[in-house]
Scaffold this motif. Structure first.
Motif, PDB file in Angstrom:
ATOM      1  N   ILE A  59     -63.343 -63.944 -86.639  1.00 64.13           N
ATOM      2  CA  ILE A  59     -64.662 -64.551 -86.795  1.00 64.13           C
ATOM      3  C   ILE A  59     -64.586 -66.053 -86.522  1.00 64.13           C
ATOM      4  O   ILE A  59     -65.421 -66.622 -85.827  1.00 64.13           O
ATOM      5  CB  ILE A  59     -65.214 -64.311 -88.215  1.00 64.13           C
ATOM      6  N   ILE A  60     -63.583 -66.700 -87.105  1.00 63.30           N
ATOM      7  CA  ILE A  60     -63.340 -68.138 -86.902  1.00 63.30           C
ATOM      8  C   ILE A  60     -61.990 -68.276 -86.217  1.00 63.30           C
ATOM      9  O   ILE A  60     -60.966 -67.920 -86.809  1.00 63.30           O
ATOM     10  CB  ILE A  60     -63.341 -68.914 -88.229  1.00 63.30           C
ATOM     11  N   PRO A  61     -61.918 -68.792 -84.989  1.00 64.91           N
ATOM     12  CA  PRO A  61     -60.641 -68.821 -84.271  1.00 64.91           C
ATOM     13  C   PRO A  61     -59.732 -69.958 -84.723  1.00 64.91           C
ATOM     14  O   PRO A  61     -60.157 -70.885 -85.423  1.00 64.91           O
ATOM     15  CB  PRO A  61     -61.073 -69.023 -82.811  1.00 64.91           C
ATOM     16  N   SER A  62     -58.476 -69.906 -84.284  1.00 63.99           N
ATOM     17  CA  SER A  62     -57.495 -70.924 -84.617  1.00 63.99           C
ATOM     18  C   SER A  62     -57.781 -72.221 -83.858  1.00 63.99           C
ATOM     19  O   SER A  62     -58.646 -72.272 -82.972  1.00 63.99           O
ATOM     20  CB  SER A  62     -56.085 -70.419 -84.303  1.00 63.99           C
ATOM     21  N   SER A  63     -57.036 -73.263 -84.177  1.00 63.50           N
ATOM     22  CA  SER A  63     -57.359 -74.622 -83.735  1.00 63.50           C
ATOM     23  C   SER A  63     -57.421 -74.791 -82.226  1.00 63.50           C
ATOM     24  O   SER A  63     -58.262 -75.542 -81.708  1.00 63.50           O
ATOM     25  CB  SER A  63     -56.322 -75.596 -84.311  1.00 63.50           C
ATOM     26  N   GLU A  64     -56.548 -74.104 -81.473  1.00 61.49           N
ATOM     27  CA  GLU A  64     -56.489 -74.353 -80.037  1.00 61.49           C
ATOM     28  C   GLU A  64     -57.759 -73.940 -79.297  1.00 61.49           C
ATOM     29  O   GLU A  64     -58.012 -74.379 -78.180  1.00 61.49           O
ATOM     30  CB  GLU A  64     -55.279 -73.662 -79.415  1.00 61.49           C
TER      31      GLU A  64
ATOM     32  N   GLY B 116     -65.507 -75.313 -73.623  1.00 63.77           N
ATOM     33  CA  GLY B 116     -64.984 -74.262 -72.757  1.00 63.77           C
ATOM     34  C   GLY B 116     -64.292 -73.151 -73.514  1.00 63.77           C
ATOM     35  O   GLY B 116     -64.040 -72.080 -72.959  1.00 63.77           O
ATOM     36  N   GLY B 117     -63.960 -73.384 -74.787  1.00 61.06           N
ATOM     37  CA  GLY B 117     -63.331 -72.355 -75.603  1.00 61.06           C
ATOM     38  C   GLY B 117     -64.282 -71.190 -75.861  1.00 61.06           C
ATOM     39  O   GLY B 117     -65.498 -71.378 -75.939  1.00 61.06           O
TER      40      GLY B 117
ATOM     41  N   ASN C  43     -68.830 -65.673 -78.450  1.00 60.32           N
ATOM     42  CA  ASN C  43     -69.034 -67.078 -78.793  1.00 60.32           C
ATOM     43  C   ASN C  43     -68.484 -67.969 -77.691  1.00 60.32           C
ATOM     44  O   ASN C  43     -67.366 -67.746 -77.202  1.00 60.32           O
ATOM     45  CB  ASN C  43     -68.316 -67.413 -80.101  1.00 60.32           C
ATOM     46  N   ARG C  44     -69.250 -69.015 -77.330  1.00 56.18           N
ATOM     47  CA  ARG C  44     -68.813 -69.976 -76.320  1.00 56.18           C
ATOM     48  C   ARG C  44     -69.067 -71.388 -76.830  1.00 56.18           C
ATOM     49  O   ARG C  44     -70.161 -71.685 -77.328  1.00 56.18           O
ATOM     50  CB  ARG C  44     -69.566 -69.768 -75.004  1.00 56.18           C
ATOM     51  N   ILE C  45     -68.073 -72.264 -76.705  1.00 53.05           N
ATOM     52  CA  ILE C  45     -68.242 -73.676 -77.048  1.00 53.05           C
ATOM     53  C   ILE C  45     -68.727 -74.372 -75.785  1.00 53.05           C
ATOM     54  O   ILE C  45     -67.974 -74.532 -74.821  1.00 53.05           O
ATOM     55  CB  ILE C  45     -66.941 -74.290 -77.566  1.00 53.05           C
ATOM     56  N   VAL C  46     -69.989 -74.786 -75.780  1.00 49.11           N
ATOM     57  CA  VAL C  46     -70.617 -75.219 -74.533  1.00 49.11           C
ATOM     58  C   VAL C  46     -70.744 -76.727 -74.385  1.00 49.11           C
ATOM     59  O   VAL C  46     -70.939 -77.224 -73.269  1.00 49.11           O
ATOM     60  CB  VAL C  46     -72.008 -74.574 -74.383  1.00 49.11           C
ATOM     61  N   ALA C  47     -70.639 -77.487 -75.477  1.00 47.30           N
ATOM     62  CA  ALA C  47     -70.834 -78.933 -75.360  1.00 47.30           C
ATOM     63  C   ALA C  47     -70.337 -79.646 -76.616  1.00 47.30           C
ATOM     64  O   ALA C  47     -70.192 -79.031 -77.676  1.00 47.30           O
ATOM     65  CB  ALA C  47     -72.316 -79.262 -75.146  1.00 47.30           C
ATOM     66  N   LYS C  48     -70.083 -80.933 -76.452  1.00 46.77           N
ATOM     67  CA  LYS C  48     -69.861 -81.821 -77.593  1.00 46.77           C
ATOM     68  C   LYS C  48     -71.022 -82.796 -77.608  1.00 46.77           C
ATOM     69  O   LYS C  48     -71.315 -83.444 -76.598  1.00 46.77           O
ATOM     70  CB  LYS C  48     -68.538 -82.580 -77.458  1.00 46.77           C
ATOM     71  N   GLU C  49     -71.718 -82.882 -78.736  1.00 46.27           N
ATOM     72  CA  GLU C  49     -72.925 -83.687 -78.782  1.00 46.27           C
ATOM     73  C   GLU C  49     -73.155 -84.246 -80.173  1.00 46.27           C
ATOM     74  O   GLU C  49     -72.532 -83.815 -81.154  1.00 46.27           O
ATOM     75  CB  GLU C  49     -74.129 -82.853 -78.338  1.00 46.27           C
ATOM     76  N   THR C  50     -74.046 -85.208 -80.258  1.00 46.00           N
ATOM     77  CA  THR C  50     -74.406 -85.824 -81.524  1.00 46.00           C
ATOM     78  C   THR C  50     -75.603 -85.098 -82.120  1.00 46.00           C
ATOM     79  O   THR C  50     -76.581 -84.816 -81.423  1.00 46.00           O
ATOM     80  CB  THR C  50     -74.752 -87.305 -81.331  1.00 46.00           C
ATOM     81  N   ILE C  51     -75.494 -84.770 -83.403  1.00 47.53           N
ATOM     82  CA  ILE C  51     -76.594 -84.087 -84.091  1.00 47.53           C
ATOM     83  C   ILE C  51     -76.844 -84.772 -85.427  1.00 47.53           C
ATOM     84  O   ILE C  51     -75.898 -85.201 -86.107  1.00 47.53           O
ATOM     85  CB  ILE C  51     -76.289 -82.588 -84.289  1.00 47.53           C
ATOM     86  N   THR C  52     -78.099 -84.915 -85.793  1.00 48.21           N
ATOM     87  CA  THR C  52     -78.475 -85.532 -87.059  1.00 48.21           C
ATOM     88  C   THR C  52     -79.106 -84.476 -87.954  1.00 48.21           C
ATOM     89  O   THR C  52     -80.048 -83.789 -87.557  1.00 48.21           O
ATOM     90  CB  THR C  52     -79.458 -86.685 -86.844  1.00 48.21           C
ATOM     91  N   VAL C  53     -78.565 -84.343 -89.169  1.00 44.68           N
ATOM     92  CA  VAL C  53     -79.092 -83.433 -90.177  1.00 44.68           C
ATOM     93  C   VAL C  53     -79.273 -84.227 -91.466  1.00 44.68           C
ATOM     94  O   VAL C  53     -79.023 -85.433 -91.501  1.00 44.68           O
ATOM     95  CB  VAL C  53     -78.155 -82.222 -90.398  1.00 44.68           C
ATOM     96  N   ALA C  54     -79.691 -83.555 -92.523  1.00 47.76           N
ATOM     97  CA  ALA C  54     -79.942 -84.260 -93.782  1.00 47.76           C
ATOM     98  C   ALA C  54     -78.696 -84.968 -94.313  1.00 47.76           C
ATOM     99  O   ALA C  54     -78.793 -86.020 -94.953  1.00 47.76           O
ATOM    100  CB  ALA C  54     -80.469 -83.282 -94.823  1.00 47.76           C
ATOM    101  N   ALA C  55     -77.512 -84.400 -94.038  1.00 50.23           N
ATOM    102  CA  ALA C  55     -76.260 -84.996 -94.536  1.00 50.23           C
ATOM    103  C   ALA C  55     -75.817 -86.203 -93.725  1.00 50.23           C
ATOM    104  O   ALA C  55     -74.903 -86.922 -94.139  1.00 50.23           O
ATOM    105  CB  ALA C  55     -75.154 -83.943 -94.539  1.00 50.23           C
ATOM    106  N   GLY C  56     -76.418 -86.431 -92.552  1.00 45.71           N
ATOM    107  CA  GLY C  56     -76.038 -87.577 -91.743  1.00 45.71           C
ATOM    108  C   GLY C  56     -75.943 -87.252 -90.267  1.00 45.71           C
ATOM    109  O   GLY C  56     -76.439 -86.216 -89.800  1.00 45.71           O
ATOM    110  N   ARG C  57     -75.272 -88.119 -89.548  1.00 42.21           N
ATOM    111  CA  ARG C  57     -75.129 -88.023 -88.099  1.00 42.21           C
ATOM    112  C   ARG C  57     -73.691 -87.606 -87.782  1.00 42.21           C
ATOM    113  O   ARG C  57     -72.743 -88.211 -88.291  1.00 42.21           O
ATOM    114  CB  ARG C  57     -75.454 -89.376 -87.475  1.00 42.21           C
ATOM    115  N   PHE C  58     -73.527 -86.585 -86.938  1.00 41.69           N
ATOM    116  CA  PHE C  58     -72.205 -86.030 -86.670  1.00 41.69           C
ATOM    117  C   PHE C  58     -71.987 -85.836 -85.174  1.00 41.69           C
ATOM    118  O   PHE C  58     -72.924 -85.495 -84.439  1.00 41.69           O
ATOM    119  CB  PHE C  58     -72.032 -84.663 -87.357  1.00 41.69           C
TER     120      PHE C  58
END
Length: 206
Positions: A103-108, A113-114, A139-154
């Protein structure tokens, strides 16, 4: 684990124990606490982890008046969970009998693209009919991006998940998750044949 918690959970470097039970994008340190809000019904829950053995974890989501639990097994490939017992569905029950993949893959895997896929085999009963079926999630990791939620900006990796299955009838859907390094899921949005589940992080820390 309740049925609602499981379906929500579909959609779900070591930091915690120095082993395969944690990764940079899904930390499971027992000293950490996550506070989320379900955007569908505004319910709030606290998520925590407890290591129950050398290769097992207990995840708890504490809502007001109830607690949902998920038992994880840690492997070199990632985290696995197989819900126990018969779970209620409209008109009957369903049981998850086998899991292929993680369900949750290892670090690599955690890079743009993962990708990874997992599949559950299903068995159960609706009305007077005994049925078998499956649920498969890609599941596909398609991008790295900035997202803002109630807990802050990530800065987060955006994971696009598509699922399909069959249990008497065909069903399917899609989900988007944002995973921040050192934090885990900061937001998720999903929709499918039987509805959807969306949530965002309100607070994170020790």
């Amino acid at each position: 684990m309740k049925a609602g918690g499981f379906w929500a959970a579909m959609w779900l470097g070591s930091l915690a124990f120095g082993n395969v039970c944690s990764s940079a994008f899904y930390p499971t340190d027992p000293d950490l606490r996550w506070r989320y809000r379900n955007l569908n019904d505004q319910q709030i829950y606290i998520q925590t982890f407890t290591q129950t053995g050398a290769g097992t974890l207990l995840e708890q989501r504490r809502y007001e008046g109830r607690t949902e639990t998920t038992r994880w097994t840690c492997t070199p490939q990632g985290l696995r969970t197989l819900p126990e017992g018969d779970l209620p569905i409209p008109g009957g029950t369903i049981r998850f009998t086998k899991l292929t993949g993680v369900i949750i893959p290892s670090s690599e895997t955690w890079r743009v693209g993962g990708r990874w896929t997992y599949r559950y085999e299903l068995r159960g009963r609706i009305a007077v009919f005994d049925l078998t079926g499956f649920l498969e999630v890609e599941n596909r990791i398609v991008a790295k991006e900035t997202i803002t939620v109630a807990a802050g900006r990530f800065e987060a990796l955006r994971v696009e998940a598509s699922f399909r299955g069959e249990f008497g009838i065909g069903f399917g859907g899609k989900a988007t998750y944002w995973f921040a390094e050192g934090v885990g899921v900061v937001k998720q949005v999903s929709e499918g044949t039987f509805g959807g589940q969306s949530s965002e992080l309100l607070e994170f820390g020790r």
